[in-house]
Design an enzyme around this catalytic site. Structure first.
Site, PDB file in Angstrom:
ATOM      1  N   CYS A 135       0.703  -1.208  -0.191  1.00 35.17           N
ATOM      2  CA  CYS A 135      -0.165  -0.190   0.016  1.00 35.17           C
ATOM      3  C   CYS A 135       0.740   1.123  -0.367  1.00 35.17           C
ATOM      4  O   CYS A 135       1.944   1.635  -0.766  1.00 35.17           O
ATOM      5  CB  CYS A 135      -1.215  -0.028   1.666  1.00 35.17           C
ATOM      6  SG  CYS A 135      -2.058   0.969   1.265  1.00 35.17           S
ATOM      7  N   HIS A 136       0.523   1.873   1.202  1.00 39.67           N
ATOM      8  CA  HIS A 136       1.149   3.522   0.472  1.00 39.67           C
ATOM      9  C   HIS A 136       2.882   3.152   1.191  1.00 39.67           C
ATOM     10  O   HIS A 136       4.060   4.040   1.298  1.00 39.67           O
ATOM     11  CB  HIS A 136       0.870   4.528   1.400  1.00 39.67           C
ATOM     12  CG  HIS A 136      -0.844   4.937   1.071  1.00 39.67           C
ATOM     13  ND1 HIS A 136      -1.637   4.500   1.513  1.00 39.67           N
ATOM     14  CD2 HIS A 136      -0.437   6.000   0.287  1.00 39.67           C
ATOM     15  CE1 HIS A 136      -2.588   5.368   1.452  1.00 39.67           C
ATOM     16  NE2 HIS A 136      -2.162   6.271   0.459  1.00 39.67           N
ATOM     17  N   GLU A 166      -6.830   6.066  -3.899  1.00 45.23           N
ATOM     18  CA  GLU A 166      -6.728   7.157  -3.181  1.00 45.23           C
ATOM     19  C   GLU A 166      -8.160   8.106  -3.402  1.00 45.23           C
ATOM     20  O   GLU A 166      -8.475   8.925  -2.587  1.00 45.23           O
ATOM     21  CB  GLU A 166      -5.620   8.034  -4.214  1.00 45.23           C
ATOM     22  CG  GLU A 166      -4.852   9.227  -2.717  1.00 45.23           C
ATOM     23  CD  GLU A 166      -4.224   8.507  -1.617  1.00 45.23           C
ATOM     24  OE1 GLU A 166      -4.986   7.915  -0.658  1.00 45.23           O
ATOM     25  OE2 GLU A 166      -3.186   7.785  -1.595  1.00 45.23           O
TER      26      GLU A 166
END
Length: 230
Positions: A135-136, A166
């Site tokens: 993910c991030h 997002e």
């Protein structure tokens, strides 16, 4: 006899959005689901963060009922490691064969330019270890350079939280940059699943990345497969 590997799980310390009142931090399942795979092999592990100390947990990641989150949140060892994480500056990469970067939006602020993080990643990778992120947390890999000066992700198959995801979580105006765009700018071969928020991973030799929270378990499983079954 299986070799004994040790994993370093890296989490964010960052909690604030520019304008949103709620707090970010670690997306809890990205740590627990990955670790749940490692626990099946009894892999020793440590949890670290840029500043060390308590890992903040994104409150939205606790709202959903998740038996794996509950299992590890109540595990005294796991909880104490989250409450007293190692500081990245103090970590000796020689002790680890796996480094895994958890996500949560907070990572977009304190992962990309952290030099200790970059040093650890480079040394574990060049020592033959596995680099994993979800993910991030994939933002950790943006500026990692190898000894020859090349970027770790240059021309490598990777994924990470997508622009579409997002927008769907309505945080595209809050993050300091677009992860998908930043990966492409660094010439990573970015890809994503056809349907947002479903598990999707990319594997490029000793680099394993997952797109979103539901990909964390698959990342853990793939890391173990690469380490033990090759």
């Amino acid at each position: 006899m299986d070799p004994i590997y040790r994993a370093l799980i890296v989490c964010t310390n960052h909690t604030d959005y520019p304008t949103k009142p709620h707090k970010t931090g670690l997306w809890l399942s990205e740590a627990t689901h990955f670790y749940d795979e490692l626990a099946g092999r009894n892999l020793p592990y440590d949890i670290a963060s840029p500043a060390g100390g308590t890992i903040p947990i994104d409150e939205k990641s606790i709202e959903r009922r998740d038996t794996i989150n509950e299992k590890w949140s109540h595990d005294p060892t796991f909880r104490s490691k989250l409450e007293d994480s190692l500081k990245l500056d103090d970590v000796d990469p020689a002790n680890y064969q796996i480094v895994y970067f958890t996500g949560g939006h907070g990572t977009m602020w304190d992962f990309p330019n952290n030099q200790a993080l970059q040093r650890i990643t480079q040394q574990i990778y060049e020592g033959g270890g596995m680099i994993a992120a979800v993910c991030h947390g994939v933002s950790a890999l943006l500026n990692v350079t190898l000894s020859d000066g090349s970027l770790l992700i240059d021309n490598r198959q990777v994924t990470g939280f997508s622009n579409m995801e997002e927008k769907l979580v309505r945080l595209d105006e809050e993050v300091p940059f677009s992860l998908e765009d930043a990966l492409k700018q660094r010439k990573a071969l970015y890809s994503k699943g056809l349907i947002p928020f479903l598990p999707y991973i990319e594997v490029d030799e000793r680099l394993v990345t997952g797109q979103n929270p539901l990909s964390a378990r698959k990342v853990g499983r793939k890391v173990l497969e690469e380490m033990y079954e090759k």
